[in-house]
Design an enzyme around this catalytic site. Structure first.
Site, PDB file in Angstrom:
ATOM      1  N   PRO A  52      13.711  19.445  -4.352  1.00 16.27           N
ATOM      2  CA  PRO A  52      14.992  19.708  -5.020  1.00 16.27           C
ATOM      3  C   PRO A  52      16.117  18.811  -4.501  1.00 16.27           C
ATOM      4  O   PRO A  52      16.966  18.376  -5.265  1.00 16.27           O
ATOM      5  CB  PRO A  52      15.248  21.186  -4.704  1.00 16.27           C
ATOM      6  CG  PRO A  52      13.872  21.764  -4.532  1.00 16.27           C
ATOM      7  CD  PRO A  52      13.049  20.688  -3.912  1.00 16.27           C
ATOM      8  N   GLY A  80      15.053  13.436  -4.455  1.00 15.92           N
ATOM      9  CA  GLY A  80      14.475  12.811  -5.646  1.00 15.92           C
ATOM     10  C   GLY A  80      14.547  11.311  -5.464  1.00 15.92           C
ATOM     11  O   GLY A  80      13.617  10.680  -4.955  1.00 15.92           O
ATOM     12  N   TRP A 119       9.326  18.798  -9.474  1.00 16.80           N
ATOM     13  CA  TRP A 119       9.081  17.754 -10.483  1.00 16.80           C
ATOM     14  C   TRP A 119       7.677  17.177 -10.393  1.00 16.80           C
ATOM     15  O   TRP A 119       7.491  15.963 -10.475  1.00 16.80           O
ATOM     16  CB  TRP A 119      10.130  16.633 -10.366  1.00 16.80           C
ATOM     17  CG  TRP A 119      11.518  17.153 -10.482  1.00 16.80           C
ATOM     18  CD1 TRP A 119      12.463  17.222  -9.503  1.00 16.80           C
ATOM     19  CD2 TRP A 119      12.116  17.732 -11.659  1.00 16.80           C
ATOM     20  NE1 TRP A 119      13.611  17.807  -9.994  1.00 16.80           N
ATOM     21  CE2 TRP A 119      13.429  18.125 -11.302  1.00 16.80           C
ATOM     22  CE3 TRP A 119      11.669  17.964 -12.962  1.00 16.80           C
ATOM     23  CZ2 TRP A 119      14.289  18.732 -12.206  1.00 16.80           C
ATOM     24  CZ3 TRP A 119      12.540  18.562 -13.853  1.00 16.80           C
ATOM     25  CH2 TRP A 119      13.837  18.935 -13.478  1.00 16.80           C
ATOM     26  N   ILE A 122      17.659   4.902 -38.106  1.00 19.07           N
ATOM     27  CA  ILE A 122      17.126   4.414 -39.387  1.00 19.07           C
ATOM     28  C   ILE A 122      16.649   5.589 -40.244  1.00 19.07           C
ATOM     29  O   ILE A 122      16.777   5.571 -41.464  1.00 19.07           O
ATOM     30  CB  ILE A 122      15.993   3.382 -39.130  1.00 19.07           C
ATOM     31  CG1 ILE A 122      16.606   2.087 -38.586  1.00 19.07           C
ATOM     32  CG2 ILE A 122      15.166   3.122 -40.384  1.00 19.07           C
ATOM     33  CD1 ILE A 122      15.597   1.072 -38.074  1.00 19.07           C
ATOM     34  N   GLY A 152      18.078   8.383 -40.357  1.00 19.31           N
ATOM     35  CA  GLY A 152      19.226   9.195 -40.761  1.00 19.31           C
ATOM     36  C   GLY A 152      18.990  10.661 -40.430  1.00 19.31           C
ATOM     37  O   GLY A 152      18.357  10.988 -39.415  1.00 19.31           O
ATOM     38  N   GLU A 157       9.579   8.523 -11.752  1.00 22.59           N
ATOM     39  CA  GLU A 157       8.994   7.410 -10.963  1.00 22.59           C
ATOM     40  C   GLU A 157      10.070   6.388 -10.578  1.00 22.59           C
ATOM     41  O   GLU A 157       9.815   5.184 -10.536  1.00 22.59           O
ATOM     42  CB  GLU A 157       7.802   6.790 -11.689  1.00 22.59           C
ATOM     43  CG  GLU A 157       6.742   7.863 -11.941  1.00 22.59           C
ATOM     44  CD  GLU A 157       5.323   7.385 -11.938  1.00 22.59           C
ATOM     45  OE1 GLU A 157       5.081   6.241 -11.542  1.00 22.59           O
ATOM     46  OE2 GLU A 157       4.451   8.190 -12.318  1.00 22.59           O
ATOM     47  N   SER A 181      16.496   4.294 -13.331  1.00 23.35           N
ATOM     48  CA  SER A 181      16.908   2.892 -13.553  1.00 23.35           C
ATOM     49  C   SER A 181      17.794   2.415 -12.404  1.00 23.35           C
ATOM     50  O   SER A 181      17.730   1.249 -11.992  1.00 23.35           O
ATOM     51  CB  SER A 181      17.682   2.765 -14.871  1.00 23.35           C
ATOM     52  OG  SER A 181      16.794   2.951 -15.947  1.00 23.35           O
TER      53      SER A 181
HETATM   54  N1  CAA Z   1       5.745  -0.953  -0.523  1.00 18.86           N
HETATM   55  C1  CAA Z   1       5.436  -0.636   0.758  1.00 18.86           C
HETATM   56  N2  CAA Z   1       6.383  -0.230   1.666  1.00 18.86           N
HETATM   57  C2  CAA Z   1       7.648  -0.125   1.240  1.00 18.86           C
HETATM   58  C3  CAA Z   1       8.041  -0.439  -0.085  1.00 18.86           C
HETATM   59  C4  CAA Z   1       7.016  -0.874  -0.974  1.00 18.86           C
HETATM   60  N3  CAA Z   1       7.319  -1.171  -2.232  1.00 18.86           N
HETATM   61  N4  CAA Z   1       9.361  -0.233  -0.198  1.00 18.86           N
HETATM   62  C5  CAA Z   1       9.807   0.179   0.987  1.00 18.86           C
HETATM   63  N5  CAA Z   1       8.775   0.248   1.869  1.00 18.86           N
HETATM   64  C6  CAA Z   1       8.831   0.633   3.256  1.00 18.86           C
HETATM   65  C7  CAA Z   1       9.902  -0.202   3.992  1.00 18.86           C
HETATM   66  O1  CAA Z   1       9.364  -1.420   4.462  1.00 18.86           O
HETATM   67  C8  CAA Z   1      10.279   0.717   5.121  1.00 18.86           C
HETATM   68  O2  CAA Z   1       9.301   0.620   6.130  1.00 18.86           O
HETATM   69  P1  CAA Z   1       9.733   0.223   7.654  1.00 18.86           P
HETATM   70  O3  CAA Z   1      10.656   1.366   8.073  1.00 18.86           O
HETATM   71  O4  CAA Z   1       8.439   0.187   8.393  1.00 18.86           O
HETATM   72  O5  CAA Z   1      10.445  -1.071   7.543  1.00 18.86           O
HETATM   73  C9  CAA Z   1      10.135   2.114   4.530  1.00 18.86           C
HETATM   74  O6  CAA Z   1       9.297   1.957   3.366  1.00 18.86           O
HETATM   75  C10 CAA Z   1      11.438   2.729   4.104  1.00 18.86           C
HETATM   76  O7  CAA Z   1      12.058   1.836   3.197  1.00 18.86           O
HETATM   77  P2  CAA Z   1      13.631   1.859   2.949  1.00 18.86           P
HETATM   78  O8  CAA Z   1      14.345   1.829   4.253  1.00 18.86           O
HETATM   79  O9  CAA Z   1      13.925   0.774   1.963  1.00 18.86           O
HETATM   80  O10 CAA Z   1      13.846   3.306   2.305  1.00 18.86           O
HETATM   81  P3  CAA Z   1      15.098   3.962   1.624  1.00 18.86           P
HETATM   82  O11 CAA Z   1      15.250   5.342   2.153  1.00 18.86           O
HETATM   83  O12 CAA Z   1      16.281   3.042   1.705  1.00 18.86           O
HETATM   84  O13 CAA Z   1      14.610   4.166   0.108  1.00 18.86           O
HETATM   85  C11 CAA Z   1      14.290   3.651  -2.200  1.00 18.86           C
HETATM   86  C12 CAA Z   1      14.305   3.165  -0.728  1.00 18.86           C
HETATM   87  C13 CAA Z   1      13.989   2.417  -2.998  1.00 18.86           C
HETATM   88  C14 CAA Z   1      15.614   4.207  -2.627  1.00 18.86           C
HETATM   89  C15 CAA Z   1      13.168   4.718  -2.341  1.00 18.86           C
HETATM   90  O14 CAA Z   1      13.544   5.911  -1.703  1.00 18.86           O
HETATM   91  C16 CAA Z   1      12.769   5.030  -3.747  1.00 18.86           C
HETATM   92  O15 CAA Z   1      12.015   4.287  -4.366  1.00 18.86           O
HETATM   93  N6  CAA Z   1      13.239   6.173  -4.287  1.00 18.86           N
HETATM   94  C17 CAA Z   1      12.770   6.681  -5.562  1.00 18.86           C
HETATM   95  C18 CAA Z   1      11.622   7.610  -5.357  1.00 18.86           C
HETATM   96  C19 CAA Z   1      10.787   7.764  -6.592  1.00 18.86           C
HETATM   97  O16 CAA Z   1      10.470   6.813  -7.285  1.00 18.86           O
HETATM   98  N7  CAA Z   1      10.371   8.987  -6.841  1.00 18.86           N
HETATM   99  C20 CAA Z   1       9.520   9.255  -7.908  1.00 18.86           C
HETATM  100  C21 CAA Z   1       8.739  10.474  -7.584  1.00 18.86           C
HETATM  101  S1  CAA Z   1       7.102  10.417  -8.119  1.00 18.86           S
HETATM  102  C22 CAA Z   1       7.146  10.819  -9.735  1.00 18.86           C
HETATM  103  O17 CAA Z   1       8.117  10.830 -10.435  1.00 18.86           O
HETATM  104  C23 CAA Z   1       5.759  11.026 -10.185  1.00 18.86           C
HETATM  105  C24 CAA Z   1       5.597  11.891 -11.330  1.00 18.86           C
HETATM  106  O18 CAA Z   1       5.125  12.998 -11.159  1.00 18.86           O
HETATM  107  C25 CAA Z   1       5.854  11.354 -12.683  1.00 18.86           C
END
Ligand code: CAA
Length: 379
Positions: A128, A131, A156, A337, A339, A363, A366
């Protein structure tokens, strides 16, 4: 760059189109209207070998390249967006994460069942209050002897109350500030795991989204996926992959919207002619088709990089960002389209418009995709 489908992909596309046209389309809208889980479709997809597409053959799957999985997601989503996301989460998040990070024992235990559709998988990261800020999650684990004990509230969860097993992310109880998550494979009938709520959503009514309560949920220690602390990398790596799947779902929904808009505009008469003869409609169709093709190119490029084993973090985020926003624009114009008819539940576009809305949210919103892209540019 060559994005032409190879012979196997063409055959797969023909097979899935045949399945969708003959088995899914005739009843999908009614199933969706009744908010039923499409269990029969999943059963048939298992018989067709589709549920094991991201599982290696030695574990009972039919592992293919990513583009093949995208073809399936697109065709399913074109007919029934709910089915597209159920398949995408099972393949790209559940099966893929065990295939990639699981121990030999885990692969032998879960993957053959998952390939047969006997285990339908889900992925549970969000909470909650966690996200977009996924690493702020509060679900905890404690290791006691040869078991882990999980406590927390997950939200979710796509396929939540229909899944047989989950990948659940948690933090050590002793260190809630850590950014190092751990991932666990948890079966749905584990004592202490309870589906507490099914969300009453705007769309995707046949894909149930649930909340899960974990109350002293004890699992054997060998159900940790990877090592303790490796869950963050597992989550973000798998999300890179599955975001391409959501791009493909966007392609499917957008294509369906295009098809509905083209069909309607060639039939609907106004001012003595088909509305397709008006430039106002033609320009909308041209813009929609251009957005759809651009979405496809970004999606296929990300998949191509992934299959080459290269990093596709930026490209997957770009594909997800662009395709999901494009699908929403296309759905908006397709409904326009139509309407007034587009606002009626009698027309498929009404459902597609609602189903498209979540594409730019789940996931990774944006806004999150823009963070991922800009961090990659600036690092
Ligand atoms: N691949 C591998 N490792 C990664 C990575 C990637 N793409 N991106 C980041 N990491 C690693 C980083 O290297 C870092 O590791 P270290 O500490 O060892 O350096 C660690 O992850 C943490 O990274 P950040 O410091 O960048 O993390 P952050 O807290 O700043 O968050 C964020 C980054 C991009 C905002 C991330 O939190 C994010 O993607 N948030 C969205 C979450 C999401 O997509 N949720 C969807 C839920 S699942 C869902 O919806 C499924 C469903 O049921 C439909």
């Amino acid at each position: 760059m060559d994005f032409k489908l190879n012979e196997e992909q063409i055959m797969l596309k023909e097979m899935i189109c045949h399945f969708v046209e003959n088995e899914v389309i005739p009843t999908a809208r009614e199933i969706e209207r009744q908010r039923e889980f499409p269990a029969e479709f999943i059963k048939k997809m298992s018989e067709l070998g589709l549920m094991g597409m991201s599982i290696p053959q030695e574990y009972g799957g039919s592992k293919t390249d990513s583009l093949s999985i995208l073809i399936v997601i697109e065709e399913l989503a074109r007919a029934m967006p709910s089915l597209g996301v159920i398949f995408s989460v099972h393949s790209s998040l559940f099966c893929y994460s065990i295939s990639k990070f699981g121990s030999e024992e885990q692969k032998r235990t879960y993957l053959p069942q998952a390939a047969k559709g006997k285990i339908l998988g889900a992925f549970s990261l969000s909470e909650p209050e966690a996200g977009s800020d996924a690493l702020a999650l509060k679900t905890t684990f404690v290791k006691e002897g040869d078991q882990y004990i999980l406590n927390g509230l997950k939200s979710w969860v796509t396929t939540g109350n229909n899944a047989d097993a989950f990948i659940i992310f948690a933090k050590p109880k002793s260190d809630l500030a850590t950014k190092k998550l751990s991932a666990f494979i948890v079966l749905k009938d584990t004592p202490g795991l309870k589906i507490s709520k099914v969300e009453d959503k705007m769309g995707l009514h046949s894909s149930m989204t649930s909340e899960i309560i974990l109350e002293d949920c004890k699992i054997p220690a060998n159900q940790i996926l990877g090592a303790e602390g490796q869950g963050t990398k597992i989550a973000f790596h798998c999300l890179d992959y599955s975001r391409i799947g959501i791009s493909a779902q966007s392609l499917g929904i957008a294509r369906s919207c295009m098809e509905e808009a083209l069909k309607f505009s060639k039939q609907r008469q106004a001012f003595g002619q088909n509305i397709s003869s008006f430039q106002a409609i033609q320009f909308k169709l041209a813009d929609m088709a251009t957005l759809l093709d651009a979405s496809r190119l970004l999606t296929y490029r990300a998949a191509d990089l992934f299959d080459q084993g290269k990093s596709c973090t930026k490209e997957a985020a770009m594909a997800k960002l662009f395709s999901s926003e494009a699908a929403n624009k296309i759905a908006y114009e397709a409904l326009q389209i139509h309407g007034g008819y587009g606002y009626s539940k009698e027309f498929f576009i009404e459902q597609l418009y609602r189903d498209a809305r979540v594409l730019s949210i789940y996931e990774g919103t944006s806004e999150i995709q823009r963070i991922v892209i800009s961090r990659q540019l600036l690092r």
